[in-house]
Design an enzyme around this catalytic site. Structure first.
Site, PDB file in Angstrom:
ATOM      1  CE  LYS A 191      18.483  96.733 -23.245  1.00 50.06           C
ATOM      2  NZ  LYS A 191      19.334  97.587 -22.424  1.00 50.06           N
TER       3      LYS A 191
ATOM      4  NE  ARG B 218      20.981  93.586 -17.201  1.00 52.26           N
ATOM      5  CZ  ARG B 218      19.784  93.392 -17.721  1.00 52.26           C
ATOM      6  NH1 ARG B 218      19.592  93.528 -19.016  1.00 52.26           N
ATOM      7  NH2 ARG B 218      18.773  93.073 -16.943  1.00 52.26           N
TER       8      ARG B 218
HETATM    9  N1  HH2 Z   1      18.866  96.806 -19.570  1.00 52.59           N
HETATM   10  C1  HH2 Z   1      17.745  96.322 -18.999  1.00 52.59           C
HETATM   11  C2  HH2 Z   1      17.688  96.139 -17.609  1.00 52.59           C
HETATM   12  N2  HH2 Z   1      18.757  96.399 -16.826  1.00 52.59           N
HETATM   13  N3  HH2 Z   1      20.983  97.155 -16.584  1.00 52.59           N
HETATM   14  C3  HH2 Z   1      22.106  97.649 -17.121  1.00 52.59           C
HETATM   15  N4  HH2 Z   1      23.157  97.931 -16.356  1.00 52.59           N
HETATM   16  N5  HH2 Z   1      22.203  97.873 -18.486  1.00 52.59           N
HETATM   17  C4  HH2 Z   1      21.169  97.618 -19.337  1.00 52.59           C
HETATM   18  O1  HH2 Z   1      21.307  97.885 -20.552  1.00 52.59           O
HETATM   19  C5  HH2 Z   1      19.961  97.101 -18.783  1.00 52.59           C
HETATM   20  C6  HH2 Z   1      19.896  96.879 -17.373  1.00 52.59           C
HETATM   21  C7  HH2 Z   1      16.569  96.003 -19.851  1.00 52.59           C
HETATM   22  O2  HH2 Z   1      16.601  94.688 -20.342  1.00 52.59           O
HETATM   23  P1  HH2 Z   1      15.879  93.415 -19.697  1.00 52.59           P
HETATM   24  O3  HH2 Z   1      16.290  93.216 -18.278  1.00 52.59           O
HETATM   25  O4  HH2 Z   1      16.124  92.262 -20.568  1.00 52.59           O
HETATM   26  O5  HH2 Z   1      14.346  93.721 -19.797  1.00 52.59           O
HETATM   27  P2  HH2 Z   1      13.279  94.265 -18.771  1.00 52.59           P
HETATM   28  O6  HH2 Z   1      13.713  95.614 -18.310  1.00 52.59           O
HETATM   29  O7  HH2 Z   1      12.000  94.298 -19.565  1.00 52.59           O
HETATM   30  O8  HH2 Z   1      13.193  93.318 -17.609  1.00 52.59           O
END
Ligand code: HH2
Length: 267
Positions: free
Chosen positions: A203, A238
């Site tokens: 992030k 995660r």
């Molecule tokens: N962060 C993202 C998505 N889902 N769920 C939880 N529980 N905690 C988090 O910090 C979290 C999450 C965002 O990251 P990512 O899935 O890599 O990216 P994107 O939302 O662009 O798909």
């Protein structure tokens, strides 16, 4: 928790897993590398991301969930839509990861009516606008109060307390300073009494410190937050890159929780 985004536009792995077979193989590799579960999502929540219709989100994630669950992998579904969560659970997902923190009564009812885990995450505002100057009095107190209230709501809806995990929502309506404060004062979130999940992977708060512009080059930086997060009491991480955070956890546990480390050696 390995991350598998079946999306064209996620901020670091967008477009990598649109072929279900490629996604399933990647999920199986994450498990081989030490992931205890795989989080499958079909809609990006990055700031400014476009929303996806229920049918499209289901179409993206269902073959992947079926494939992984069929192979015995514990799958969580990363969605805030009750219709998507319902289809995912029917396909074998055992955890609902809702970045809106189960604000929808339908989502709470669904979690209560199925024997599934529930990840309650804090977000201030909505993805499209959440990074427009978020303001808190005391961020840790406010996030803690939100998580406690939402967990209480789930229990009132019939979810068992030991199915609940809480997550401070790193990057969701928070400045880098807010995120760092939450990471430093994580024990105050741990005190709520639920296992804490941490989502720092790749992030932009990491970039705000190191200057690294490429999200994929931030796995080592993520692993540092994994180790410090473990030391401060978080228990689920995660992450996009499982091996680096697995090593970070082994080393952190060997130092601060030798008994747990020995148990992990036996697994
Ligand atoms: N962060 C993202 C998505 N889902 N769920 C939880 N529980 N905690 C988090 O910090 C979290 C999450 C965002 O990251 P990512 O899935 O890599 O990216 P994107 O939302 O662009 O798909």
């Amino acid at each position: 928790m390995g991350i598998l985004n079946i999306t064209p536009d996620s901020f670091s792995d967008g477009g990598m897993y649109v072929d279900p077979q490629v996604a399933i193989e990647a999920g199986l590799t994450m498990v081989k590398c030490g992931a205890g579960l795989v989080d499958v999502g079909g809609e990006s929540t990055r700031p400014g991301a476009a929303t996806v219709a229920v049918e499209e989100e289901i179409k993206r994630i269902l073959p992947v969930i079926e494939g992984l669950a069929g192979a015995g992998v514990i799958v969580s579904v990363d969605t805030s839509k009750p219709g998507v969560a319902e289809a995912a659970v029917a396909a074998g997902a055992r955890v609902i990861n809702d970045v809106t923190g189960f604000g929808s009564p339908d989502m709470a009812r669904l979690a209560a009516s199925r024997d599934v885990g529930a990840v309650v995450m804090h977000m201030k505002g909505k993805p499209r606008t959440m990074q427009d100057n978020p303001v808190y009095g005391d961020v840790v107190t406010e996030v803690g109060q939100f998580l406690r209230a939402r967990a209480d709501g789930l229990i009132a809806a019939g979810v068992s307390a030991d199915s609940i995990v809480v997550d401070p929502g790193i990057g969701f309506g928070k400045t880098p300073a807010h995120n760092l404060e939450l990471l430093n004062r994580l024990p105050e979130i741990v005190q709520l009494g639920y296992p804490v999940l941490l989502g720092t992977s790749r992030k932009s708060t990491l970039k705000s410190i190191t200057g690294e512009p490429d999200p994929k080059a931030r796995d080592g930086q993520t692993a540092i937050t994994t180790a410090l997060g473990f030391e401060r009491g978080a228990r689920i991480f995660r992450v996009h890159d499982v091996p680096s955070s697995r090593d970070a956890l082994l080393i952190a546990a060997a130092i601060v929780a030798p008994q747990r480390w020995e148990e992990w050696q036996l697994d």
